[in-house]
Scaffold this motif. Structure first.
Motif, PDB file in Angstrom:
ATOM      1  N   GLY A  43       0.798  -1.251   0.060  1.00 55.37           N
ATOM      2  CA  GLY A  43       0.015  -0.063  -0.096  1.00 55.37           C
ATOM      3  C   GLY A  43       0.876   1.113  -0.171  1.00 55.37           C
ATOM      4  O   GLY A  43       1.692   1.382   0.796  1.00 55.37           O
ATOM      5  N   VAL A  44       0.723   2.247  -0.920  1.00 57.33           N
ATOM      6  CA  VAL A  44       1.108   3.371  -0.846  1.00 57.33           C
ATOM      7  C   VAL A  44       0.459   4.659  -0.741  1.00 57.33           C
ATOM      8  O   VAL A  44       0.536   5.704  -0.652  1.00 57.33           O
ATOM      9  CB  VAL A  44       2.188   3.594  -2.038  1.00 57.33           C
ATOM     10  N   THR A  45      -1.021   4.286  -1.339  1.00 54.95           N
ATOM     11  CA  THR A  45      -2.013   5.244  -1.559  1.00 54.95           C
ATOM     12  C   THR A  45      -2.319   5.702   0.064  1.00 54.95           C
ATOM     13  O   THR A  45      -2.198   5.154   0.955  1.00 54.95           O
ATOM     14  CB  THR A  45      -3.189   4.868  -2.198  1.00 54.95           C
ATOM     15  N   LYS A  66      10.507  -2.957  -0.245  1.00 54.44           N
ATOM     16  CA  LYS A  66       9.841  -3.510  -1.354  1.00 54.44           C
ATOM     17  C   LYS A  66       8.392  -3.004  -1.419  1.00 54.44           C
ATOM     18  O   LYS A  66       7.715  -3.621  -0.382  1.00 54.44           O
ATOM     19  CB  LYS A  66      10.091  -5.240  -1.342  1.00 54.44           C
ATOM     20  N   VAL A  67       7.972  -2.616  -2.391  1.00 53.68           N
ATOM     21  CA  VAL A  67       6.751  -1.799  -2.363  1.00 53.68           C
ATOM     22  C   VAL A  67       5.806  -2.163  -3.368  1.00 53.68           C
ATOM     23  O   VAL A  67       6.098  -2.498  -4.484  1.00 53.68           O
ATOM     24  CB  VAL A  67       6.899  -0.290  -2.429  1.00 53.68           C
ATOM     25  N   TYR A  68       4.347  -2.511  -3.088  1.00 53.98           N
ATOM     26  CA  TYR A  68       3.361  -2.813  -3.868  1.00 53.98           C
ATOM     27  C   TYR A  68       2.080  -2.231  -3.643  1.00 53.98           C
ATOM     28  O   TYR A  68       1.800  -2.008  -2.445  1.00 53.98           O
ATOM     29  CB  TYR A  68       3.084  -4.372  -4.052  1.00 53.98           C
ATOM     30  N   ASP A  69       1.305  -1.781  -4.721  1.00 54.72           N
ATOM     31  CA  ASP A  69       0.053  -1.150  -4.532  1.00 54.72           C
ATOM     32  C   ASP A  69      -0.863  -1.427  -5.885  1.00 54.72           C
ATOM     33  O   ASP A  69      -0.162  -1.483  -6.705  1.00 54.72           O
ATOM     34  CB  ASP A  69       0.112   0.617  -4.282  1.00 54.72           C
ATOM     35  N   PRO A  70      -2.052  -1.770  -5.561  1.00 57.15           N
ATOM     36  CA  PRO A  70      -2.781  -2.071  -6.771  1.00 57.15           C
ATOM     37  C   PRO A  70      -3.092  -0.889  -7.791  1.00 57.15           C
ATOM     38  O   PRO A  70      -3.434  -1.081  -9.054  1.00 57.15           O
ATOM     39  CB  PRO A  70      -4.194  -2.651  -6.174  1.00 57.15           C
ATOM     40  N   GLU A  71      -3.208   0.324  -7.174  1.00 56.92           N
ATOM     41  CA  GLU A  71      -3.318   1.266  -7.953  1.00 56.92           C
ATOM     42  C   GLU A  71      -2.486   2.578  -7.916  1.00 56.92           C
ATOM     43  O   GLU A  71      -2.607   3.562  -8.668  1.00 56.92           O
ATOM     44  CB  GLU A  71      -4.901   1.835  -7.851  1.00 56.92           C
TER      45      GLU A  71
END
Ligand SMILES: NC(=O)c1ccc[n+]([C@@H]2O[C@H](COP(=O)([O-])OP(=O)(O)OC[C@H]3O[C@@H](n4cnc5c(N)ncnc54)[C@H](O)[C@@H]3O)[C@@H](O)[C@H]2O)c1
Length: 435
Positions: free
Chosen positions: A318-320, A348-353
């Motif tokens: 999550g980044v949002t 290590k980063v992941y966000d769907p949008e």
């Protein structure tokens, strides 16, 4: 009515698409040529549930269009909404350059009898200043100015716009108020109260509402901290608090601190305004301070578990600033990533949008293409945004991919016993540690 929306961002685009569902011709105007070209080609530049379908419907129906050409669209307008950004300046006061640039641009082009509606969030007195400016540049009194602040929540913006709790209309005369009531009549049903007031009150309603919510969040975050120190559980405490209708259930979820493009800037603006008016809001000042400190220290909650000088691998999901948006403005998740990096972690980063926004905020290196890639070999996992996709994760499968077993759930999206059963040591906000 012939309606022009100036500023085609999160608020302007939603406003335009929603008003086009009524008996109106709407054109969304922006100075960003790339954005308007994309919209004209059917590409929606933001992630907002339900917005694509609404834009498609408006364009197909012939009553929603996009333009960069003020000369072509403004002269025929009955109502112009100003929905440009009002970001915080260095001293916390909102920057109004875009508002006044838009006002200057439309004021000279509008026909007599048109109305300018200020939808951007602006400080008390701005509608009055806009009104003076319009009179000055035109040399007449033919344009009315109305305040109509927006209360939509990103991630639920379309349904919030079409089913609002209230419509606030701040005007100096009844005719202008009635015009905006008429405009909304074919867009929003009568169940939403229309609150007619004066412009300064309308301006303050918006700041007071957002500041109150920010105070509520900061308060519950402090109660969560107290739970952690005393063995109480925030879920039990807020369930017990929220049943009191004077308190209410909403906005009682603790987290890593509030963010987004509104609460931080609107609380700062209210504080500045209150100080300037000689009625300083100590409560809002405390909420701002508590929130800043909280966001700055979230990464420490992770790093305290690793020896100084070590370089753990930390996956951040999550980044949002919240779920169901691609917006990373003032996101606490970005603070967490920066805090972890500063402390020496490999992140290590992941966000769907939010990957596009993440790229701008933290660079390409930490970005991963999937949850699996992010958690592979990680010593610890942080949940920074409450996406549904993360809440549905198979924690056992996640745990098997990781090297370590620490899970920091800063949004309390998991059940502590599920996390423990999956073999994780589970740290959440305001609830006992489980392993
Ligand atoms: N984002 C929200 O959830 C939300 C909710 C309620 C109120 N608001 C308020 O609404 C306003 C807009 O916020 P946003 O998040 O939509 O901003 P945004 O940054 O997403 O969009 C602003 C748009 O205005 C355009 N613009 C700037 N100057 C212009 C000009 N002179 N002429 C035409 N277009 C111009 C920009 O190119 C951009 O597309 C702010 O005052 C904000 O506080 C936002």
């Amino acid at each position: 009515m012939n309606v022009v929306i100036v500023g085609t961002g999160y608020v302007g685009l939603v406003t335009g698409a929603c008003i086009a569902t009524g008996d109106h011709e709407v054109t969304c105007l922006d100075i960003d040529e790339e954005k308007i070209a994309a919209l004209s080609n059917g590409v929606i530049p933001i992630h907002e549930p339900g917005l694509d379908a609404l834009v498609e419907q408006g364009v197909a129906g012939g009553n929603l269009a996009f333009s960069t050409d003020a000369d072509a669209v403004v002269p025929g307008a009955d109502v112009v909404f100003i929905a440009v950004g009002t970001p915080a300046g260095l001293n916390g006061q909102p920057q109004l350059d875009a508002v006044f640039a838009s006002v200057d641009s439309v004021a000279t082009r509008l026909g007599a009898g048109a109305t300018i509606v200020i939808k951007s969030t602006v400080p008390i007195g701005t509608n009055s200043a806009v009104s003076d400016r319009v009179r000055e540049v035109r040399g007449d009194d033919e344009i009315s100015v109305v305040s109509n602040p927006e209360f939509l929540r990103q991630g639920a913006a379309v349904s919030d716009f079409l089913n609002p709790d209230r419509i606030v209309i701040g005007a100096w005369d009844e005719e202008s108020t009635q015009r905006i009531i008429d405009l909304y009549a074919s867009v929003i049903d009568d169940s939403a109260p229309r609150l007619a007031t004066d412009p300064p009150s309308a301006e303050l309603i918006k700041y007071a509402a957002n500041s109150f919510l920010a105070v509520k969040l900061s308060f519950v975050n402090e109660i969560a901290d107290l739970c952690e120190q005393t063995g109480a559980s925030i879920a039990e405490v807020t369930a017990g608090m929220g049943t009191d209708p004077r308190i209410g259930n909403a906005f009682l979820n603790p987290g890593p601190g509030y963010g987004g493009s509104c609460f931080p800037k609107d609380t700062s603006a209210l504080l500045r305004a209150s100080q300037g008016a000689g009625a300083p809001s100590r409560i809002v000042a405390a909420a701002i301070d508590a929130n800043r400190t909280r966001r700055r220290h979230m990464a420490d909650r992770v790093m305290v578990h690793f020896d100084a000088g070590t370089t753990p691998v930390v996956a951040v999901l999550g980044v949002t600033f919240k779920a169901n948006t691609d917006d990373v403005r003032e996101s606490p998740a970005i603070d967490i990533v920066h805090g972890l990096m500063r402390a020496g972690a490999t992140v290590k980063v992941y966000d769907p949008e939010g990957m596009e926004g993440a790229r701008r905020a933290i660079g390409e290196d930490p970005l991963c293409g999937s949850v699996e890639e992010a958690v592979e070999g990680a010593d610890a996992l942080v949940i920074a945004t409450e996406w549904d996709e993360f809440a549905k994760l198979d924690l056992r499968a996640v745990s098997e991919r990781m090297k370590g077993s620490m899970l920091f759930d800063f949004r309390n999206i998991f059940d502590p016993s599920d996390a423990a059963e999956a073999g994780m040591t589970y740290y959440s906000i305001g609830r006992p540690i489980r392993n």
